[in-house]
Design a protein around this motif. Structure first.
Motif, PDB file in Angstrom:
ATOM      1  N   ASN A 345       0.164   5.294  -9.731  1.00 39.52           N
ATOM      2  CA  ASN A 345       0.811   5.594 -11.019  1.00 39.52           C
ATOM      3  C   ASN A 345       1.031   7.079 -11.274  1.00 39.52           C
ATOM      4  OD1 ASN A 345      -1.867   6.259 -11.514  1.00 39.52           O
ATOM      5  ND2 ASN A 345      -1.969   5.246 -13.509  1.00 39.52           N
ATOM      6  N   LYS A 348       4.650   7.614 -12.682  1.00 40.65           N
ATOM      7  CA  LYS A 348       4.839   7.126 -14.055  1.00 40.65           C
ATOM      8  C   LYS A 348       4.099   7.980 -15.074  1.00 40.65           C
ATOM      9  CE  LYS A 348       4.234   3.009 -16.951  1.00 40.65           C
ATOM     10  NZ  LYS A 348       3.433   3.647 -17.997  1.00 40.65           N
ATOM     11  N   GLU A 349       2.834   8.269 -14.809  1.00 41.75           N
ATOM     12  CA  GLU A 349       1.998   8.939 -15.806  1.00 41.75           C
ATOM     13  C   GLU A 349       2.137  10.461 -15.810  1.00 41.75           C
ATOM     14  OE1 GLU A 349       0.403   7.518 -18.147  1.00 41.75           O
ATOM     15  OE2 GLU A 349       0.434   5.434 -17.477  1.00 41.75           O
TER      16      GLU A 349
END
Length: 365
Positions: A345, A348-349
């Motif tokens: 992730n 995304k993060e």
């Protein structure tokens, strides 16, 4: 002769008129000056009423990348709200921080924000601030045993829980080395307590053996490396998982693992989402980190600092969502939510949120 007298009379009239006009002009000038003075007075009064709020920000250190982000985000947000921010960093020196806070308090502050180097001794700094009529926000690290006005941080026990859950899900059985943060940082005990909620029950069952358990003074990476070297030597390099309290210490621990050919073979946790740590996660030598978006924390702290400096009571702050006991009182607190970061992730993060660019993360090291 009559003509001469008439001329003299006309001259006298002219002289008289000039005198009168000069007098009028003279009387107007003070009036005009008086008006100017009044304008200045009202301008001065306006300046007083709109005088810039002065906020002191005392950082324990700028050693880790994240504190630089906190500083920059806090300053930018506070200044956008019309405040002036006076900043000092103590470089991990408790005595230096004491002197710096004393200096800040001498500069007509409206509010003081402290990230304490020593959570216990910093209580005296809060007391000094209160004597000077200045309220104090304890930022990210709780100041212990004093009437601190507000605490803002991430849910630090939750940070540890994320680390502990990740590690025990990945390695439910095996030999663990457990490292904790600086003993002078009150947050360190919360991080460890959260992690041990997952590790200790498995240790009690006998599934996990805690072969090494040590605090890292000052969160220093070189200290972490030395302790890890000692742990590996004492246990003949036998280790299956490492609880590292933050990314800086994880870096030192991974250096020690690399020297024994173990980097990437042993899961290591972290915290702060430093760029070096994210690159290690991409490489596979660090397993995870905990992302605490310093922008959100710093911006929220700046907003609350300005509101408090303007006279708003803590009880009126709508963002307060909890209380944390500091050994003396239950401190009104604003607690934000952390996020686990793994290889899956990062984009995304961290990249989509603008924390890092793709080039920073995946570019050349």
């Amino acid at each position: 002769m009559h003509n001469f007298k008439r001329v003299l009379a006309l001259v006298a009239v002219c002289v008289l008129l000039v005198g009168v006009m000069a007098g009028c002009s003279g009387s107007n000038q003070p009036a005009s000056s008086s008006n100017d003075t009044n304008t200045n007075d009202s301008s001065d009064n306006s300046n007083n009423s709109s005088k810039k709020i002065r906020i002191g920000l005392s950082l324990a250190t700028l050693q880790e990348e994240r504190w630089q982000r906190d500083r920059d985000a806090f300053k930018e947000k506070a200044e956008s709200l019309g405040a002036e921010v006076l900043i000092q960093s103590a470089n991990g020196d408790e005595n230096l921080q004491n002197n710096q806070v004393e200096n800040l308090l001498s500069q007509d502050l409206d509010l003081l924000v402290i990230i304490p180097q020593n959570a216990d001794s910093a209580a005296a700094l809060v007391d000094d601030a209160h004597k000077a009529g200045v309220k104090v926000i304890s930022y990210d690290r709780m100041i212990m045993n004093t009437d601190v006005d507000l605490y803002i941080s991430f849910d630090n026990e939750k940070v540890g829980e994320l680390q502990g859950k990740f590690l025990t899900d990945l390695v439910p059985k095996g030999i663990y080395y457990v490292f904790s943060g600086s003993p002078t940082d009150n947050n360190a005990k919360y991080f460890k307590a959260g992690a041990m909620k997952y590790i200790q029950p498995l240790a009690d069952k006998g599934d996990i053996k805690i072969a090494y358990d040590q605090a890292i003074e000052g969160w220093k990476p070189d200290q972490a490396m030395k302790l890890m070297e000692n742990a590996l030597t004492a246990n003949n390099n036998e280790v299956d998982a490492v609880l590292a309290p933050n990314d800086g210490t994880a870096g030192g621990i991974i250096q020690a693992l690399a020297a024994q050919g173990l980097a990437g073979k042993v899961p290591v946790t972290g915290q702060d989402a430093d760029l070096a740590a994210i690159k290690r996660i991409v490489e596979g030598t660090q397993s995870m980190t905990v992302f605490k978006d310093a922008r959100k924390e710093a911006e929220k702290a700046a907003e609350l600092a300005v509101q408090m400096a303007q006279g708003k009571e803590v009880s009126e702050l709508t963002d307060v969502n909890g209380k944390v006991n500091n050994g003396k009182i239950d401190v009104p607190s604003v607690l934000l939510t952390p996020v686990t970061i793994t290889k899956d992730n990062i984009d995304k993060e961290l990249i989509e949120s603008g924390w890092f660019t793709k080039e920073q993360v995946y570019g050349s090291n």
